[in-house]
Design a protein around this motif. Sequence first.
Motif, PDB file in Angstrom:
ATOM      1  N   ILE A 378       0.843  -1.201   0.000  1.00 48.28           N
ATOM      2  CA  ILE A 378       0.000   0.000   0.000  1.00 48.28           C
ATOM      3  C   ILE A 378       0.881   1.254   0.000  1.00 48.28           C
ATOM      4  CG2 ILE A 378      -1.741   1.291   1.283  1.00 48.28           C
ATOM      5  CD1 ILE A 378      -2.790  -1.357   2.357  1.00 48.28           C
ATOM      6  N   GLY A 379       1.882   1.289   0.853  1.00 47.42           N
ATOM      7  CA  GLY A 379       2.794   2.430   0.932  1.00 47.42           C
ATOM      8  C   GLY A 379       3.905   2.141   1.918  1.00 47.42           C
ATOM      9  N   VAL A 380       4.927   2.963   1.902  1.00 49.70           N
ATOM     10  CA  VAL A 380       6.093   2.755   2.773  1.00 49.70           C
ATOM     11  C   VAL A 380       6.524   4.089   3.372  1.00 49.70           C
ATOM     12  CG1 VAL A 380       6.914   0.797   1.397  1.00 49.70           C
ATOM     13  CG2 VAL A 380       7.762   3.090   0.893  1.00 49.70           C
ATOM     14  N   CYS A 381       7.352   4.013   4.402  1.00 50.71           N
ATOM     15  CA  CYS A 381       8.053   5.158   4.964  1.00 50.71           C
ATOM     16  C   CYS A 381       9.356   4.646   5.554  1.00 50.71           C
ATOM     17  CB  CYS A 381       7.221   5.919   5.997  1.00 50.71           C
ATOM     18  SG  CYS A 381       6.907   4.998   7.512  1.00 50.71           S
ATOM     19  N   ARG A 382      10.297   5.540   5.761  1.00 54.98           N
ATOM     20  CA  ARG A 382      11.625   5.133   6.225  1.00 54.98           C
ATOM     21  C   ARG A 382      12.106   6.057   7.326  1.00 54.98           C
ATOM     22  NH1 ARG A 382      16.785   4.014   2.190  1.00 54.98           N
ATOM     23  NH2 ARG A 382      18.193   3.147   3.743  1.00 54.98           N
ATOM     24  N   VAL A 383      12.752   5.477   8.339  1.00 54.06           N
ATOM     25  CA  VAL A 383      13.362   6.258   9.419  1.00 54.06           C
ATOM     26  C   VAL A 383      14.815   5.820   9.553  1.00 54.06           C
ATOM     27  CG1 VAL A 383      11.238   6.714  10.711  1.00 54.06           C
ATOM     28  CG2 VAL A 383      12.524   4.619  11.147  1.00 54.06           C
ATOM     29  N   GLY A 384      15.689   6.778   9.831  1.00 56.38           N
ATOM     30  CA  GLY A 384      17.108   6.485   9.972  1.00 56.38           C
ATOM     31  C   GLY A 384      17.925   7.741   9.844  1.00 56.38           C
ATOM     32  N   ILE A 385      19.217   7.608  10.067  1.00 59.42           N
ATOM     33  CA  ILE A 385      20.107   8.763  10.030  1.00 59.42           C
ATOM     34  C   ILE A 385      20.210   9.326   8.625  1.00 59.42           C
ATOM     35  CG2 ILE A 385      22.240   7.487   9.598  1.00 59.42           C
ATOM     36  CD1 ILE A 385      21.807  10.401  12.086  1.00 59.42           C
ATOM     37  N   ASN A 386      19.997   8.475   7.598  1.00 58.87           N
ATOM     38  CA  ASN A 386      20.093   8.914   6.213  1.00 58.87           C
ATOM     39  C   ASN A 386      18.731   9.076   5.559  1.00 58.87           C
ATOM     40  OD1 ASN A 386      22.960   8.863   6.193  1.00 58.87           O
ATOM     41  ND2 ASN A 386      22.932   6.649   5.899  1.00 58.87           N
ATOM     42  N   ALA A 387      17.655   9.020   6.344  1.00 58.21           N
ATOM     43  CA  ALA A 387      16.317   9.218   5.793  1.00 58.21           C
ATOM     44  C   ALA A 387      16.090  10.706   5.520  1.00 58.21           C
ATOM     45  CB  ALA A 387      15.269   8.666   6.756  1.00 58.21           C
ATOM     46  N   GLU A 388      14.926  11.020   4.979  1.00 55.55           N
ATOM     47  CA  GLU A 388      14.606  12.398   4.631  1.00 55.55           C
ATOM     48  C   GLU A 388      13.443  12.904   5.486  1.00 55.55           C
ATOM     49  OE1 GLU A 388      13.727  12.451   0.515  1.00 55.55           O
ATOM     50  OE2 GLU A 388      15.767  11.979  -0.141  1.00 55.55           O
ATOM     51  N   GLY A 389      13.461  14.190   5.749  1.00 54.88           N
ATOM     52  CA  GLY A 389      12.346  14.841   6.415  1.00 54.88           C
ATOM     53  C   GLY A 389      12.054  14.298   7.789  1.00 54.88           C
ATOM     54  N   LEU A 390      10.777  13.946   7.997  1.00 58.20           N
ATOM     55  CA  LEU A 390      10.330  13.478   9.305  1.00 58.20           C
ATOM     56  C   LEU A 390      11.010  12.169   9.703  1.00 58.20           C
ATOM     57  CD1 LEU A 390       8.469  13.794  11.740  1.00 58.20           C
ATOM     58  CD2 LEU A 390       6.659  12.651  10.417  1.00 58.20           C
ATOM     59  N   GLY A 391      11.356  11.334   8.739  1.00 55.86           N
ATOM     60  CA  GLY A 391      12.022  10.081   9.058  1.00 55.86           C
ATOM     61  C   GLY A 391      13.367  10.288   9.735  1.00 55.86           C
ATOM     62  N   ARG A 392      14.106  11.288   9.306  1.00 58.08           N
ATOM     63  CA  ARG A 392      15.388  11.605   9.935  1.00 58.08           C
ATOM     64  C   ARG A 392      15.180  12.294  11.280  1.00 58.08           C
ATOM     65  NH1 ARG A 392      17.038  14.575   6.268  1.00 58.08           N
ATOM     66  NH2 ARG A 392      16.412  16.557   7.164  1.00 58.08           N
ATOM     67  N   ASP A 393      14.216  13.207  11.341  1.00 57.81           N
ATOM     68  CA  ASP A 393      13.953  13.931  12.587  1.00 57.81           C
ATOM     69  C   ASP A 393      13.464  12.987  13.695  1.00 57.81           C
ATOM     70  OD1 ASP A 393      14.665  16.184  11.186  1.00 57.81           O
ATOM     71  OD2 ASP A 393      12.598  16.781  10.736  1.00 57.81           O
ATOM     72  N   HIS A 394      12.602  12.044  13.331  1.00 55.99           N
ATOM     73  CA  HIS A 394      12.090  11.088  14.312  1.00 55.99           C
ATOM     74  C   HIS A 394      13.231  10.238  14.865  1.00 55.99           C
ATOM     75  CE1 HIS A 394       8.595   8.085  15.314  1.00 55.99           C
ATOM     76  NE2 HIS A 394       9.274   8.447  16.377  1.00 55.99           N
ATOM     77  N   TRP A 395      14.133   9.799  14.007  1.00 58.71           N
ATOM     78  CA  TRP A 395      15.277   8.990  14.418  1.00 58.71           C
ATOM     79  C   TRP A 395      16.201   9.776  15.360  1.00 58.71           C
ATOM     80  CZ3 TRP A 395      16.277   3.875  13.521  1.00 58.71           C
ATOM     81  CH2 TRP A 395      17.574   3.411  13.768  1.00 58.71           C
ATOM     82  N   ASN A 396      16.507  11.019  14.993  1.00 58.41           N
ATOM     83  CA  ASN A 396      17.388  11.843  15.826  1.00 58.41           C
ATOM     84  C   ASN A 396      16.757  12.161  17.172  1.00 58.41           C
ATOM     85  OD1 ASN A 396      19.385  11.926  13.843  1.00 58.41           O
ATOM     86  ND2 ASN A 396      18.570  13.778  12.904  1.00 58.41           N
ATOM     87  N   GLU A 397      15.441  12.355  17.191  1.00 55.45           N
ATOM     88  CA  GLU A 397      14.747  12.616  18.450  1.00 55.45           C
ATOM     89  C   GLU A 397      14.794  11.393  19.363  1.00 55.45           C
ATOM     90  OE1 GLU A 397      10.391  14.299  20.014  1.00 55.45           O
ATOM     91  OE2 GLU A 397      10.749  13.881  17.871  1.00 55.45           O
ATOM     92  N   MET A 398      14.696  10.201  18.768  1.00 63.45           N
ATOM     93  CA  MET A 398      14.804   8.972  19.557  1.00 63.45           C
ATOM     94  C   MET A 398      16.191   8.839  20.192  1.00 63.45           C
ATOM     95  SD  MET A 398      14.999   5.092  18.090  1.00 63.45           S
ATOM     96  CE  MET A 398      16.536   5.584  17.271  1.00 63.45           C
ATOM     97  N   LEU A 399      17.249   9.185  19.417  1.00 59.76           N
ATOM     98  CA  LEU A 399      18.606   9.097  19.961  1.00 59.76           C
ATOM     99  C   LEU A 399      18.859  10.168  21.023  1.00 59.76           C
ATOM    100  CD1 LEU A 399      20.616   8.406  16.678  1.00 59.76           C
ATOM    101  CD2 LEU A 399      19.869   6.755  18.404  1.00 59.76           C
ATOM    102  N   ALA A 400      18.204  11.329  20.874  1.00 61.79           N
ATOM    103  CA  ALA A 400      18.408  12.417  21.826  1.00 61.79           C
ATOM    104  C   ALA A 400      17.720  12.143  23.162  1.00 61.79           C
ATOM    105  CB  ALA A 400      17.910  13.733  21.231  1.00 61.79           C
ATOM    106  N   TYR A 401      16.650  11.341  23.143  1.00 61.01           N
ATOM    107  CA  TYR A 401      15.915  11.025  24.365  1.00 61.01           C
ATOM    108  C   TYR A 401      15.860   9.511  24.544  1.00 61.01           C
ATOM    109  CZ  TYR A 401      14.445  15.873  23.972  1.00 61.01           C
ATOM    110  OH  TYR A 401      14.423  17.252  23.863  1.00 61.01           O
TER     111      TYR A 401
END
Length: 438
Positions: A378-401
């Motif tokens: 149906i659709g995909v999304c990606r999170v990680g240090i090399n992701a784009e937009g919200l996927g990168r921000d969500h990953w960095n927020e997880m590492l920060a907290y």
Amino acid sequence: MPWRKKEASSPSSANPASETLQSPSSRGNMADKLKDPSALGFLEAAVKISHTSPDIPAEVQMSVKEHIMRHTKLQRQTTEPASSTRHTSFKRHLPRQMHVSSVDYGNELPPAAAEQPTSIGRIKPELYKQKSVDGDDAKSEAAKSCGKINFSLRYDYESETLIVRILKAFDLPAKDFCGSSDPYVKIYLLPDRKCKLQTRVHRKTLNPTFDENFHFPVPYEELADRKLHLSVFDFDRFSRHDMIGEVILDNLFEASDLSRETSIWKDIQYATSESVDLGEIMFSLCYLPTAGRLTLTVIKCRNLKAMDITGYSDPYVKVSLLCDGRRLKKKKTTIKKNTLNPIYNEAIIFDIPPENMDQVSLLISVMDYDRVGHNEIIGVCRVGINAEGLGRDHWNEMLAYPRKPIAHWHSLVEVKKSFKEVGEVAWPLACLLHGGVG
């Protein structure tokens, strides 16, 4: 002197070199000849004789050698610029070239043009620079203006209806051979695409005035989750209608609280087909550095795209742990039948050491289960240090907290080439992850 008598008595052994060395006056003639470049062949012959004839005076030998060395040094400087020894190895890798310094000018000096450092045969990188035509054209095509559209929004609290008024469009691009267009507008209130409204077609104009009202029954509480989608088309009687562009208003309260009619101008974005809303997924991320454990909790999805003929889907979520595009491990949730808004609240755990957190990423795929045939994405999304937009921000927020679950809604997108999973497993990194991925 004995050698003079020997020369006089044997004229057959006389040669130009020995005659010039018989008297002081002949030595003066030799100095004059040294000034003449055309006498280079003669001087070379004298040098050769000097190696085998020890009777030639030493001062003549020295003057000949100094003149030849001075002449060859001048020729080397005017034809070949000096180069450092660090370029020697680089020159070995260059292709075969025409070296001006190897040209033999004979006894004459090289022409004046050779005094300037020549560039014949040398590689000029600036001549090989080419513009990326495809990339530039794609960017210019995406950024080109498709005109503007003017509309207004107002909410009727009594009837619980959103009133969309399409006023006019300005400076539309010409789609017909006559230099004009036949524009009309389709209106959607996403995520509902079943309710599609449309304006009248205006013939042969690039600045149409529509002035039409459209009503969408919707509770006021749901307006925050709705999006207004306007698609501008060019009508064609005998072929497929051409899409001019689209406008998507993500926040209906962008201009006002909708209690009164508010006029809005928007740029029409270039598009060749209508964008499809695939839905959204909410999940949380939590990382424990001491245990090296990453927990992704799939909470729920909303407004998923219908994949079955029944108008529903059988969705489940698959989470893949990736490293450099290779899949290390995959896990999935349970399947929810006949729904477009599934609720999961299921945790997926991966064991990842802290030193490897910057090498991995997570690919979240929402799938539609099919009993017959293969399951569809149906659709995909990606999170990680090399992701784009919200996927990168969500990953960095997880590492920060660390040790704190961080939840966000993510929009689903179509599968891109960079998102495609590779069936191969990266065993070297998998061995680093504590002997495997949990």
